[in-house]
Design a protein around this motif. Sequence first.
Motif, PDB file in Angstrom:
ATOM      1  N   SER A 108       0.813  -1.214   0.000  1.00 11.24           N
ATOM      2  CA  SER A 108       0.000   0.000   0.000  1.00 11.24           C
ATOM      3  C   SER A 108       0.846   1.263   0.000  1.00 11.24           C
ATOM      4  O   SER A 108       0.312   2.366  -0.097  1.00 11.24           O
ATOM      5  CB  SER A 108      -0.916   0.007   1.228  1.00 11.24           C
ATOM      6  N   ILE A 109       2.161   1.111   0.086  1.00 10.56           N
ATOM      7  CA  ILE A 109       3.053   2.264   0.175  1.00 10.56           C
ATOM      8  C   ILE A 109       3.933   2.336  -1.066  1.00 10.56           C
ATOM      9  O   ILE A 109       4.546   1.347  -1.468  1.00 10.56           O
ATOM     10  CB  ILE A 109       3.942   2.169   1.435  1.00 10.56           C
ATOM     11  N   THR A 110       4.010   3.520  -1.649  1.00  5.75           N
ATOM     12  CA  THR A 110       4.892   3.760  -2.780  1.00  5.75           C
ATOM     13  C   THR A 110       5.887   4.839  -2.386  1.00  5.75           C
ATOM     14  O   THR A 110       5.512   5.981  -2.130  1.00  5.75           O
ATOM     15  CB  THR A 110       4.111   4.213  -4.023  1.00  5.75           C
ATOM     16  N   VAL A 111       7.150   4.467  -2.312  1.00  3.09           N
ATOM     17  CA  VAL A 111       8.184   5.447  -1.969  1.00  3.09           C
ATOM     18  C   VAL A 111       8.684   6.107  -3.244  1.00  3.09           C
ATOM     19  O   VAL A 111       8.451   5.616  -4.354  1.00  3.09           O
ATOM     20  CB  VAL A 111       9.346   4.779  -1.201  1.00  3.09           C
ATOM     21  N   LYS A 112       9.391   7.228  -3.082  1.00  2.00           N
ATOM     22  CA  LYS A 112       9.830   7.987  -4.246  1.00  2.00           C
ATOM     23  C   LYS A 112      11.235   7.643  -4.705  1.00  2.00           C
ATOM     24  O   LYS A 112      11.674   8.110  -5.755  1.00  2.00           O
ATOM     25  CB  LYS A 112       9.728   9.485  -3.935  1.00  2.00           C
ATOM     26  N   THR A 113      11.940   6.841  -3.903  1.00  2.00           N
ATOM     27  CA  THR A 113      13.310   6.483  -4.242  1.00  2.00           C
ATOM     28  C   THR A 113      13.328   5.144  -4.961  1.00  2.00           C
ATOM     29  O   THR A 113      12.813   4.153  -4.428  1.00  2.00           O
ATOM     30  CB  THR A 113      14.176   6.396  -2.970  1.00  2.00           C
TER      31      THR A 113
END
Length: 329
Positions: free
Chosen positions: A41-46
């Motif tokens: 459910s989490i999308t990181v930007k790195t």
Amino acid sequence: MSKIRIGIVGYGNIGRGVEAAIKQNADTELVAVFTRRAPESITVKTPNVKVVEIKDASKYVNDIDVMILCGGSATDLPVQGPEFAAMFNIVDSFDTHAKIPEYFEKINNAASAAKKTGIISVGWDPGLFSMIRMISGAILPVGNDYTFWGKGVSQGHSDAIRRVAGVKSAIQYTVPIDEAISSVRRGSNPELTTRQKHIRECFVVAEDGADKAKIEADIKNMPNYFADYNTIVHFITEEELKRDHSKMPHGGFVFRSGKSGFENENNHIVEFAIKLDSNPEFTGNVLVAYARAAVRMNKEASFGAKTVFDVPLSYLSAKSHAELIKELL
């Protein structure tokens, strides 16, 4: 030189601020984000950064040099701090001032036993403001300290409100009282109570059917957060919260009003101020600087809990000692 490998625990506002800060520091890299939520459910930007369930953090003890704990001070860090300090070097922003001594002892016991380094209560207050209070008090031993916060969003206090039964979402602004600041700047050395220095203004979205009167009473009577202040509680809709309170500005002032001379005849005022567009992003930058220091101190076998008072200033910088002397001294 190899990069400092960082893990983030908690991917809320501060966690995202830390991720942005890591991108700005060429000697650091983000390895993984640890969460209690479903990782998918989490999308990181790195790119190429793993999102991992927090229960699996122990599997990464050989892959991470320092963990930055980004949970709230009310309930997250008191549990997570000692747990992670027993496995990793850590840095956190624990900001419940009254409970820092107790929290320090817990981190110190866990980190010392594991030969790890834990730098606690890092941010701008506690943190940078703490340093200014210490330095200016050492220089002007005869005098008074004054600290004002805001106007701005307090993440710790907002988090505390959101944990009140019946609250769906909330944000809290700390508002300094102008006359109090003016009296300090005039050098009048006023004796100010907590209520005379700040107002706490809360904007709350209540759950459907929740008892708003009880929510307001629970907020206003919360020890360590609101009980000692004049607190205003506004109930608003979720749409209003998103529309009018989506940004997280903050700032504040630290003063030392002191005297010198054989008869204390000369007055001096030290003032340190910050104005922030994004409280969590600024805090994230402070945390990353201290993550660098935690790794350096651990390599020197300086184990246990530390505060900003214990960390050499040069350890915060990516610059070499020679560069610091040449460029900044």
